[in-house]
Motif scaffolding. Structure first.
Motif, PDB file in Angstrom:
ATOM      1  N   GLU A   1      -6.878  -7.439  -4.012  1.00  0.00           N
ATOM      2  CA  GLU A   1      -6.251  -6.998  -2.760  1.00  0.00           C
ATOM      3  C   GLU A   1      -4.750  -6.728  -2.872  1.00  0.00           C
ATOM      4  O   GLU A   1      -3.945  -7.358  -2.188  1.00  0.00           O
ATOM      5  CB  GLU A   1      -6.506  -8.022  -1.653  1.00  0.00           C
TER       6      GLU A   1
ATOM      7  N   GLY B   1      -0.930  -2.268   2.401  1.00  0.00           N
ATOM      8  CA  GLY B   1      -1.559  -2.054   3.698  1.00  0.00           C
ATOM      9  C   GLY B   1      -2.816  -2.879   3.881  1.00  0.00           C
ATOM     10  O   GLY B   1      -3.345  -2.985   4.977  1.00  0.00           O
ATOM     11  N   THR B   2      -3.314  -3.484   2.799  1.00  0.00           N
ATOM     12  CA  THR B   2      -4.620  -4.138   2.837  1.00  0.00           C
ATOM     13  C   THR B   2      -4.482  -5.662   2.852  1.00  0.00           C
ATOM     14  O   THR B   2      -3.792  -6.226   1.995  1.00  0.00           O
ATOM     15  CB  THR B   2      -5.440  -3.708   1.611  1.00  0.00           C
ATOM     16  N   PHE B   3      -5.121  -6.295   3.823  1.00  0.00           N
ATOM     17  CA  PHE B   3      -5.004  -7.762   3.904  1.00  0.00           C
ATOM     18  C   PHE B   3      -6.229  -8.368   4.572  1.00  0.00           C
ATOM     19  O   PHE B   3      -6.151  -9.366   5.258  1.00  0.00           O
ATOM     20  CB  PHE B   3      -3.728  -8.148   4.670  1.00  0.00           C
TER      21      PHE B   3
ATOM     22  N   ARG C   1      -8.084 -11.510   2.460  1.00  0.00           N
ATOM     23  CA  ARG C   1      -7.289 -12.714   2.645  1.00  0.00           C
ATOM     24  C   ARG C   1      -7.771 -13.501   3.862  1.00  0.00           C
ATOM     25  O   ARG C   1      -7.808 -14.739   3.846  1.00  0.00           O
ATOM     26  CB  ARG C   1      -5.827 -12.298   2.823  1.00  0.00           C
TER      27      ARG C   1
ATOM     28  N   ARG D   1      -5.652 -12.455  -6.793  1.00  0.00           N
ATOM     29  CA  ARG D   1      -4.312 -12.023  -7.216  1.00  0.00           C
ATOM     30  C   ARG D   1      -3.358 -13.216  -7.273  1.00  0.00           C
ATOM     31  O   ARG D   1      -3.475 -14.175  -6.501  1.00  0.00           O
ATOM     32  CB  ARG D   1      -3.767 -10.942  -6.283  1.00  0.00           C
TER      33      ARG D   1
ATOM     34  N   GLU E   1      -0.324 -13.637  -6.351  1.00  0.00           N
ATOM     35  CA  GLU E   1       0.542 -13.906  -5.200  1.00  0.00           C
ATOM     36  C   GLU E   1      -0.191 -14.647  -4.085  1.00  0.00           C
ATOM     37  O   GLU E   1       0.444 -15.138  -3.160  1.00  0.00           O
ATOM     38  CB  GLU E   1       1.108 -12.593  -4.641  1.00  0.00           C
ATOM     39  N   TYR E   2      -1.522 -14.713  -4.154  1.00  0.00           N
ATOM     40  CA  TYR E   2      -2.274 -15.474  -3.145  1.00  0.00           C
ATOM     41  C   TYR E   2      -2.328 -16.947  -3.546  1.00  0.00           C
ATOM     42  O   TYR E   2      -3.384 -17.481  -3.869  1.00  0.00           O
ATOM     43  CB  TYR E   2      -3.694 -14.899  -2.998  1.00  0.00           C
ATOM     44  N   HIS E   3      -1.173 -17.604  -3.513  1.00  0.00           N
ATOM     45  CA  HIS E   3      -1.115 -19.012  -3.929  1.00  0.00           C
ATOM     46  C   HIS E   3      -1.946 -19.886  -2.988  1.00  0.00           C
ATOM     47  O   HIS E   3      -2.774 -20.679  -3.417  1.00  0.00           O
ATOM     48  CB  HIS E   3       0.340 -19.505  -3.927  1.00  0.00           C
TER      49      HIS E   3
ATOM     50  N   GLY F   1      -2.965  -6.783  12.949  1.00  0.00           N
ATOM     51  CA  GLY F   1      -3.828  -7.880  12.516  1.00  0.00           C
ATOM     52  C   GLY F   1      -5.148  -7.342  11.993  1.00  0.00           C
ATOM     53  O   GLY F   1      -5.370  -6.135  11.957  1.00  0.00           O
ATOM     54  N   VAL F   2      -6.032  -8.270  11.593  1.00  0.00           N
ATOM     55  CA  VAL F   2      -7.356  -7.870  11.126  1.00  0.00           C
ATOM     56  C   VAL F   2      -8.317  -7.936  12.310  1.00  0.00           C
ATOM     57  O   VAL F   2      -8.349  -8.944  13.024  1.00  0.00           O
ATOM     58  CB  VAL F   2      -7.871  -8.796  10.008  1.00  0.00           C
TER      59      VAL F   2
ATOM     60  N   GLU G   1       4.200 -11.813 -13.202  1.00  0.00           N
ATOM     61  CA  GLU G   1       4.469 -13.219 -12.922  1.00  0.00           C
ATOM     62  C   GLU G   1       4.876 -14.011 -14.156  1.00  0.00           C
ATOM     63  O   GLU G   1       5.392 -15.115 -14.040  1.00  0.00           O
ATOM     64  CB  GLU G   1       3.228 -13.881 -12.304  1.00  0.00           C
TER      65      GLU G   1
ATOM     66  N   GLY H   1       0.059  -8.605   0.819  1.00  0.00           N
ATOM     67  CA  GLY H   1      -1.189  -8.832   1.546  1.00  0.00           C
ATOM     68  C   GLY H   1      -0.978  -9.521   2.884  1.00  0.00           C
ATOM     69  O   GLY H   1      -1.829 -10.269   3.346  1.00  0.00           O
TER      70      GLY H   1
ATOM     71  N   CYS I   1       0.607  -7.595   5.650  1.00  0.00           N
ATOM     72  CA  CYS I   1       1.296  -6.467   6.268  1.00  0.00           C
ATOM     73  C   CYS I   1       1.360  -6.603   7.782  1.00  0.00           C
ATOM     74  O   CYS I   1       2.226  -6.016   8.412  1.00  0.00           O
ATOM     75  CB  CYS I   1       0.591  -5.174   5.906  1.00  0.00           C
ATOM     76  N   ASP I   2       0.414  -7.365   8.369  1.00  0.00           N
ATOM     77  CA  ASP I   2       0.419  -7.503   9.826  1.00  0.00           C
ATOM     78  C   ASP I   2       1.561  -8.383  10.298  1.00  0.00           C
ATOM     79  O   ASP I   2       1.879  -8.406  11.480  1.00  0.00           O
ATOM     80  CB  ASP I   2      -0.926  -8.047  10.332  1.00  0.00           C
TER      81      ASP I   2
END
Ligand SMILES: Cc1cc2nc3c(=O)[nH]c(=O)nc-3n(C[C@H](O)[C@H](O)[C@H](O)COP(=O)(O)O)c2cc1C
Ligand code: SF4
Ligand code: FES
Lengths: 449, 183
Positions: free
Chosen positions: A93, A97-99, A102, A133, A135-137, A270-271, B86, B143, B145-146
């Motif tokens: 992901e 623009g994509t979330f 998550r 990914r 960054e998604y800690h 939002g989603v 990273e 991830g 963006c909102d």
């Protein structure tokens, strides 16, 4: 167009069915109490091939961007030969623009794990790598905990699926990536799990035949697998009752609910979960409370920057898999639009996206590696006001020459760059022309005699 | 990211007497990581994550030791280290501020934040303050963006950022508040 009940967001309060403030991470016990792992139980009472056929009948199109039907992909697997077979779950992901994936990891991780267990049983895959990914800690921690809970609850592990209800045993392993968008491409992803740089592989062979560590592998998006669990639980006909047929004779339909992440200049980004086929304007006005500050709609990224943009006159485009063909974009992508209001500088948007692709090109293919740099340079020139209309032509020429469709690259990253830049320049050409100096046109004057 | 050439041939390797890959670490990795992958090479990324987390970079000496442990070439390790953003070959600051610069954040005014942090810490992206406290990075879409604009402070995401909020986060990091996670 609205769903009659939430499906993927059943346990994740989302408007119009629930209040996002009530969201929390659903643990194993709560998941089971609210009907969780019943789809797996049902799947295990069926033959594996019957599970594959259910997903095939329902036409569950991949939620990771390409829209390839999951059941069909599953049926391409090389025959069982006693060796290892893998599932790789794509939670990279990284497409701007994509979330949406998550959201599932944050709040309902077991819904994803149930989908994984079902896919592993259906395709007889013994090892699943949850590829997330770097960054998604936080999400990696939530998923790791959920995986441990699932082992303790007898879903995964040596005893066989669902406390040994099936003898087929599955291992599930979390693999963290480390900051490279290209690892979302399915074969780049496999290289990354093998510990190598994420260079996409030349296909064929496709992963279903020769994938991870040289063995048959299925790569699916997080949302695809979560959706598949619902299809198994409620049947293909239920799934086909949501969404829309293709607008083209013989075209593949767009069935099912879809997570759509809206960002940019709207009141409530939002989603949201909506049926495929919902209009972008409905999504913005009915779900997101309209444009921010009452501004006018100018355009939107169709669904992740790779897909290109929808113009001001395409606000009513239906969000389904025909959008590419009907609205001059690459496709639906992840169905996560970024919306722009009338004050947005589209030259800056193009420059931003071109910079993204230049930074993320893996460098294997010359048109992508070099072209992405050229495109960024000419867009920077145009943005500064130093460009000429020759730059615009060059930009379109370079963009159009890279990608799988012109057949000049190994993977689809270059197509994303190609479509993003071309659709912005074509649909907002006036804005670009106003910024460039006219081409030098020699004028010959004959003076006197 | 990936394809810029690095001066690996002329790189001077700094060495220290004690190994990075200690016997205890080897035992732990053999038990926890190696069984998860069909090849030893497969264990490389989780191991690099641990080293990066511990030292805030991957020292060249550690790469050599990892190569030996996994029975792969040092070049294979370097290849992977230099590909992924990273993993770094230079030490990062104690607090890494990663500001998202992708499209949703740009149209929601990320530039104000970035300019503010640049001025306040006197840093350009990819630089570290002399005292080793802060590194500033620009990142691609995180991830979220909102809730743009967003930034990572080490491994914690901060959403809907304003200049006041980011100032407060920097103040807290300066005071050594560990609540903002570790690199
Ligand atoms: C450059 C590039 C990046 C991609 N990134 C992702 C991603 O982040 N997540 C994802 O699910 N699919 C991504 N894909 C699509 C995958 O290659 C693949 O089609 C998908 O994971 C298959 O799953 P699905 O059929 O369930 O959608 C990407 C493709 C390309 C070309
Ligand atoms: S198209 Fe670009 S990203 Fe894809 S393999 Fe080629 S160089 Fe790499
Ligand atoms: S664009 Fe910044 S989080 Fe997605």
């Amino acid at each position: 167009m609205k769903l009659s009940e939430p499906v993927l967001t059943k346990r994740i309060p989302t408007a119009p069915f629930g209040d996002p403030k009530q969201r929390h991470t659903v643990g194993f016990d709560e998941y089971v109490k609210t009907g969780g792992y019943q789809a797996l139980e049902k799947a295990l009472s069926m033959e594996p091939t019957a599970v594959v056929n259910t997903v095939k009948d329902a036409i569950v199109r991949g939620r990771g961007g390409a829209g390839f039907p999951a059941g069909l992909k599953w049926s391409f697997l090389a025959p069982i030969d006693g060796g290892r077979r893998y599932l790789a779950i794509n939670c990279d992901e990284a497409e701007p623009g994509t979330f949406k994936d998550r959201l599932l990891c944050d709040f309902d991780p077991h819904q994803v794990l149930e989908g994984i267990a079902i896919a592993c049983y259906a395709c007889q895959l013994d090892t699943a790598y949850f590829f997330i990914r770097g960054e998604y800690h936080h999400q990696a921690r939530v998923m790791q905990k959920a995986i441990e809970e699932a082992y303790a609850g007898g879903i995964f592990g040596k005893q066989g699926l669902l406390k040994g209800k099936s003898k087929f045993a599955v291992d599930c392993i979390l693999h963290r990536s480390a900051g490279a968008y290209i690892c979302g491409e399915e074969t780049g992803l496999l290289e990354a799990i093998e510990g190598k740089r994420g260079w996409p592989r030349i296909k064929p062979p496709f992963p279903a035949v020769k994938g991870l560590f040289g063995r048959p592998t299925i790569v699916n998006n997080v949302e695809t697998l979560a959706a598949a669990a619902h299809v198994v639980e409620r049947g293909a006909d239920w799934w086909k009752g949501i969404g829309t047929q293709s607008r083209h004779p013989g075209g593949m339909p767009s069935f099912g609910p879809k997570l759509m992440g809206v960002s940019g200049h709207v009141n409530r980004p939002g989603v949201y979960e909506a049926p495929l086929g919902v209009k972008l304007s409905e999504l913005v006005n009915d779900y997101c409370g309209g444009m921010r500050n009452g501004k006018k709609f100018k355009g939107a990224i169709a669904g992740g920057v790779s897909m290109g943009v929808l113009g001001a006159d395409q606000f009513d485009a239906p969000m389904d898999y025909d959008i590419g063909r009907d609205y001059q974009v690459l496709g639906l992508g992840t169905a996560c639009p970024t919306v722009f209001d009338e004050d947005t500088d589209m030259v800056a948007v193009a420059r931003n996206i071109a910079r993204f692709f230049k930074n993320e090109s893996c460098g294997q293919c010359t048109p992508c590696r070099e072209g992405s740099g050229w495109m960024l340079k000419s867009l920077l020139r145009i943005e500064r006001g130093d460009g000429t209309s020759a730059d615009l032509d060059l930009l379109l020429e370079v963009a159009g020459s890279m990608g799988l469709t012109p057949g000049t690259t190994i993977c689809g990253l270059a197509d994303g760059n190609n479509w993003a830049v071309r659709t912005i320049v074509n649909k907002f050409r006036g804005e670009f022309e106003a910024r460039v100096k006219p081409k030098f046109v020699p004028v010959y004057v004959t003076a006197g005699r | 990211m990936a394809w810029t050439a690095k001066p690996s041939a002329t790189q001077r390797i700094e060495r220290r007497a004690e190994p990075y890959v200690t016997a205890a670490l080897q035992a732990k990795w053999t038990q926890d990581i190696l069984p998860k992958y069909a090849t030893k090479h497969g264990a490389l990324m989780p191991i690099l994550h641990e080293i990066q987390h511990e030292h805030r970079f991957i020292p060249y000496q550690a790469m050599l030791e990892v190569a030996k442990f996994l029975e792969i070439t040092p070049a294979a390790v370097l290849d992977t280290v230099t590909f992924y953003d990273e993993f770094t070959t230079e030490q990062l600051g104690q607090c890494v501020i990663g500001i998202c610069q992708s499209i949703a954040c740009e149209v929601c005014d990320h530039k104000k934040l970035l300019d503010h942090v640049r001025q306040r810490l006197d840093l350009e992206p990819r630089e570290t303050t002399d005292d080793g406290k802060f590194t500033l990075l620009t990142m691609e879409c995180l991830g979220s963006c909102d809730t743009a604009p967003v930034a990572l402070f080490n491994d914690v995401l901060h959403e809907k950022l304003t200049i006041e909020k980011i100032d407060q986060l920097i103040d807290e990091a300066k005071a050594g508040n560990a609540a903002h996670g570790h690199a």
